[in-house]
Design an enzyme around this catalytic site. Structure first.
Site, PDB file in Angstrom:
ATOM      1  N   ARG A 154     -62.096 -43.340  51.145  1.00 51.75           N
ATOM      2  CA  ARG A 154     -60.670 -43.449  50.844  1.00 51.75           C
ATOM      3  C   ARG A 154     -60.513 -44.444  49.688  1.00 51.75           C
ATOM      4  NH1 ARG A 154     -56.351 -42.629  54.821  1.00 51.75           N
ATOM      5  NH2 ARG A 154     -54.523 -43.322  53.713  1.00 51.75           N
ATOM      6  N   ASN A 171     -58.770 -39.773  46.911  1.00 49.49           N
ATOM      7  CA  ASN A 171     -58.241 -38.450  47.216  1.00 49.49           C
ATOM      8  C   ASN A 171     -56.760 -38.324  46.870  1.00 49.49           C
ATOM      9  OD1 ASN A 171     -59.099 -35.861  48.097  1.00 49.49           O
ATOM     10  ND2 ASN A 171     -57.879 -36.119  49.953  1.00 49.49           N
ATOM     11  N   ARG A 172     -56.243 -39.259  46.073  1.00 47.71           N
ATOM     12  CA  ARG A 172     -54.914 -39.148  45.478  1.00 47.71           C
ATOM     13  C   ARG A 172     -54.974 -39.403  43.978  1.00 47.71           C
ATOM     14  NH1 ARG A 172     -54.270 -39.997  50.675  1.00 47.71           N
ATOM     15  NH2 ARG A 172     -52.305 -39.452  51.730  1.00 47.71           N
ATOM     16  N   HIS A 224     -63.629 -36.018  55.626  1.00 49.37           N
ATOM     17  CA  HIS A 224     -62.904 -37.246  55.944  1.00 49.37           C
ATOM     18  C   HIS A 224     -62.936 -37.499  57.454  1.00 49.37           C
ATOM     19  CE1 HIS A 224     -60.445 -37.086  52.038  1.00 49.37           C
ATOM     20  NE2 HIS A 224     -61.134 -35.969  52.048  1.00 49.37           N
ATOM     21  N   SER A 225     -62.374 -38.608  57.872  1.00 49.61           N
ATOM     22  CA  SER A 225     -62.072 -38.848  59.284  1.00 49.61           C
ATOM     23  C   SER A 225     -60.755 -39.605  59.315  1.00 49.61           C
ATOM     24  CB  SER A 225     -63.174 -39.675  59.964  1.00 49.61           C
ATOM     25  OG  SER A 225     -63.168 -41.008  59.481  1.00 49.61           O
ATOM     26  N   TYR A 226     -59.948 -39.481  60.377  1.00 52.62           N
ATOM     27  CA  TYR A 226     -60.216 -38.711  61.578  1.00 52.62           C
ATOM     28  C   TYR A 226     -58.998 -37.857  61.867  1.00 52.62           C
ATOM     29  CZ  TYR A 226     -57.155 -42.268  63.693  1.00 52.62           C
ATOM     30  OH  TYR A 226     -56.086 -43.084  63.973  1.00 52.62           O
ATOM     31  N   TYR A 276     -49.426 -33.431  56.181  1.00 50.46           N
ATOM     32  CA  TYR A 276     -48.241 -33.945  55.498  1.00 50.46           C
ATOM     33  C   TYR A 276     -48.395 -33.632  54.006  1.00 50.46           C
ATOM     34  CZ  TYR A 276     -51.664 -37.751  55.237  1.00 50.46           C
ATOM     35  OH  TYR A 276     -52.810 -38.475  55.089  1.00 50.46           O
ATOM     36  N   GLU A 298     -61.366 -32.981  58.479  1.00 54.06           N
ATOM     37  CA  GLU A 298     -61.090 -34.260  59.142  1.00 54.06           C
ATOM     38  C   GLU A 298     -61.902 -34.260  60.430  1.00 54.06           C
ATOM     39  OE1 GLU A 298     -59.320 -36.789  58.173  1.00 54.06           O
ATOM     40  OE2 GLU A 298     -58.057 -36.039  56.543  1.00 54.06           O
TER      41      GLU A 298
END
Length: 345
Positions: A154, A171-172, A224-226, A276, A298
């Site tokens: 992240r 990731n943005r 990714h998690s979670y 989202y 995820e």
């Protein structure tokens, strides 16, 4: 006379809270912003809403204050993790001198140096099928590798211009509706998208690699998690992807097979509707680049341990992820490979 002093040390805890009213939502947003806490889920306090479960990491020195605020506002909570420090220490414990010795190697977490060693040894031991490709360096000049196999990264560690806060959510940071939804240009936010698209060397390295190989890469998966979810484009819009039905069929079968073999439940669907809305994700970017089979996994779990998944769960999480990868990869091959009797002119 002898004086005695009592000192009470409160341990860190992870609390599960489900706000029932808008007032409780506002209180939780205030607590997560102005007190020494870490919001595990949802990813940002703007997504805190009524009837949505919140996972809040509360350090011991904030425990009394935070719980008093919750009680004052009639907000009930459940302790998910009573002492996450124990789990953290357990994850860091590694008694092995040889990073690949013993059968429990894949049931432990490892240092970055051990991971590098694993990458290099795996490539050396399997020269015909595995190749380690250096695609760039992180902000702190650590090498970034792609492990090419024939037939995951992240926030990074970059320092903002203000110098107060560290890190961009990679990731943005990709150039797809960048900085619009579910992200922030505040460098102190967990969902900081950076100063501009591909501002970070890690995101830039991945993007450049995919650009160079976009005509041969058929499948892109970011892990990714979670939450136990399989997500596909789009996350930045509620519009459906061109091959929505194919993507849905693939993740549905992966979830069904995991349920059948491992008795674990994964939800699935397009990112914006399932999780989202979020801009700047690598899966949407890869899809817009032309890689039409693009997914976000995820992994375990649904919040019992959250980001502190015990080492004993590594094997199960990996088995589930591998099954999903194999299931989707076979489907992609079926969709992209030409029939045996097809002739190209």
């Amino acid at each position: 006379t002898t004086e005695y002093f009592l000192f009470f040390k409160f341990s860190d805890q992870v609390l599960s809270i489900t706000p029932q009213t808008q007032e409780q939502v506002d209180t939780l947003r205030n607590v997560s912003t102005h007190y020494e806490t870490v919001l595990w889920q949802p990813v940002s306090n703007e997504y805190i809403s009524t009837q949505v479960q919140v996972h809040l990491y509360v350090p011991g020195n904030s425990s009394v204050t935070v719980k008093a605020i919750l009680q004052t506002h009639g907000i009930t909570h459940k302790v998910l993790l009573a002492n996450p420090n124990v789990l953290t220490e357990m994850q860091m414990k590694n008694d092995s001198t040889d990073p690949r010795s013993g059968s429990t190697f894949y049931e432990r977490y490892h240092t970055l140096e051990e991971i590098y060693d694993w990458i290099n040894r795996t490539a050396q031991d399997n020269p015909r099928t595995v190749k380690a490709i250096l695609i760039g360096s992180s902000y702190e000049k650590r090498p970034l590798y792609v492990l090419k196999v024939k037939r995951w990264w992240r926030k990074n560690r970059s320092i903002s211009k203000s110098g107060f806060c560290v890190g961009v959510d990679l990731n943005r940071n990709f150039d797809v509706d960048w900085g619009i939804k579910g992200s922030s240009q505040n460098p102190c936010e967990e969902i900081n998208c950076g100063p501009f698209p591909e501002s970070e060397p890690e995101a830039q390295a991945v993007a450049n690699f995919l650009r160079r190989h976009k005509d041969t890469v058929q499948l892109y998966i970011t892990i990714h998690s979670y939450s136990q979810m399989f997500i596909f484009p789009y996350s930045y819009t509620f519009d459906q992807a061109e091959n929505h039905n194919d993507l849905l069929e693939m993740v549905q079968e992966a979830a069904q097979r995991i349920k059948r073999y491992y008795r674990n439940t994964y939800t699935y669907g397009p990112g914006a509707a399932t999780l989202y809305p979020c801009s700047g994700g690598s899966d949407d970017w890869a899809y817009k680049l032309g890689i039409k089979y693009s997914f976000t996994f995820e992994l375990q779990d649904r919040g019992e341990y959250g980001f502190l998944l015990p080492p004993s769960h590594i094997s199960g999480a990996c088995n589930e992820a591998l099954l999903a990868v194999k299931t989707i990869a076979v489907k992609v091959l079926e969709k992209t490979q030409a029939p045996a009797n097809h002739h190209t002119i």
